[in-house]
Design a protein around this motif. Sequence first.
Motif, PDB file in Angstrom:
ATOM      1  N   ASP A  48       0.480  -0.552   0.152  1.00 33.80           N
ATOM      2  CA  ASP A  48       0.371  -0.019   0.127  1.00 33.80           C
ATOM      3  C   ASP A  48       0.557   1.414  -0.206  1.00 33.80           C
ATOM      4  N   SER A  97      -0.507  10.413   5.372  1.00 32.65           N
ATOM      5  CA  SER A  97      -1.148   9.351   5.311  1.00 32.65           C
ATOM      6  C   SER A  97      -3.026  10.566   5.129  1.00 32.65           C
ATOM      7  N   HIS A 110      -6.194   8.913   4.516  1.00 32.74           N
ATOM      8  CA  HIS A 110      -7.267   7.943   5.371  1.00 32.74           C
ATOM      9  C   HIS A 110      -6.429   6.455   6.107  1.00 32.74           C
ATOM     10  N   ARG A 133      -6.596   2.487   6.425  1.00 30.82           N
ATOM     11  CA  ARG A 133      -6.770   1.654   5.021  1.00 30.82           C
ATOM     12  C   ARG A 133      -6.763   0.002   5.019  1.00 30.82           C
ATOM     13  N   LEU A 175     -11.521  -3.042   0.043  1.00 31.86           N
ATOM     14  CA  LEU A 175     -10.871  -2.408   0.066  1.00 31.86           C
ATOM     15  C   LEU A 175     -11.992  -0.980   1.245  1.00 31.86           C
ATOM     16  N   TYR A 176     -11.211  -1.156   2.262  1.00 32.11           N
ATOM     17  CA  TYR A 176     -12.444  -0.271   3.020  1.00 32.11           C
ATOM     18  C   TYR A 176     -11.018   0.779   3.831  1.00 32.11           C
ATOM     19  N   THR A 177     -11.861   2.241   3.710  1.00 28.19           N
ATOM     20  CA  THR A 177     -11.034   3.222   4.065  1.00 28.19           C
ATOM     21  C   THR A 177     -11.840   4.349   5.287  1.00 28.19           C
TER      22      THR A 177
END
Length: 301
Positions: free
Chosen positions: A157, A198, A200, A202, A234-236
């Motif tokens: 990532d 960053s 978010h 993740r 994918l969740y944020t």
Amino acid sequence: AFDTSTLSNKRNFFRLYSASGGIEKCRLSSCRFIHNTSFGTYSFNTLNAVPDPGPRRPYNFFGSFDKKGMELIQKQAEASKFDNMTIWIGHYPLSTIITPRPGIRHLIKDGIVYLCGHLHTLLNYATKMYAANGQGQFELELGDWKDNRKYRIVAIDHDLLSFSDNRYESWPVILITNPKDARFSAPVHEPSLRIIRSTHIRMLVFSSSQIINVTVKIDDRKINNIVRNVAGPLYTVKWEPSQYKDSLHTLTVIATDSQGRTQQVSQKFSVDGSRSSLEVFPSIILLLNGSLFVSAFSVLY
């Protein structure tokens, strides 16, 4: 090559059924698989240290490379030296591979991680066989599939590597990719400062059924921002990393699927470069010099 008279034997299932078994240099010692993207190149380099012929237990405990094999490994290492990331993969832990000087660790030192098996969980005396060497490179053993049904998910990532070791059919599966687990921070090999910049948190969340809820907490306090499913697993959720700039903090993700199954994963993270430690016993085993391992093995057998 277990219980085979030669690597070309029909009982060598790796040669017949694996993706790389038909590639000659993979069978000799090492080959390189390249993943090209619009934002960089990622190399997956293999180490094939299996003995030829391949004996039964306990005589297949050690792997080895001769001078020719070491030269090929060095070529693969040099070819991938300037890639975004290099991941080395093999069966034998480095402590059980016998080589001529300068040794296998020296040749693959520019890789961020070496993924392996063989010792697995050391008869369940060490269920998390992880170690970090002096070059800031990690060696990560994986529990066996045969008896324990273990498998690993690895994610990159923004050039930060994370992984999760899981048991088959234990759902949901959660892999937090940002901020990454502070035990495996590798500033020599990855841009760790991207965490503090960053926007978010993740995570990848998988299940055989639909995920219906994901909750994120930091230091036991729920983040009130909305957790969004961006695409696929994918969740944020938005966060302010500057609020956690000192020392270590605990990130917890709780996921529930439509069958009512719930999984919780917690890990320490930092945005200032602080690291949490790995277990001592597995580190000692994985970081042993190969010749010392041979001596100890000879005494036992």
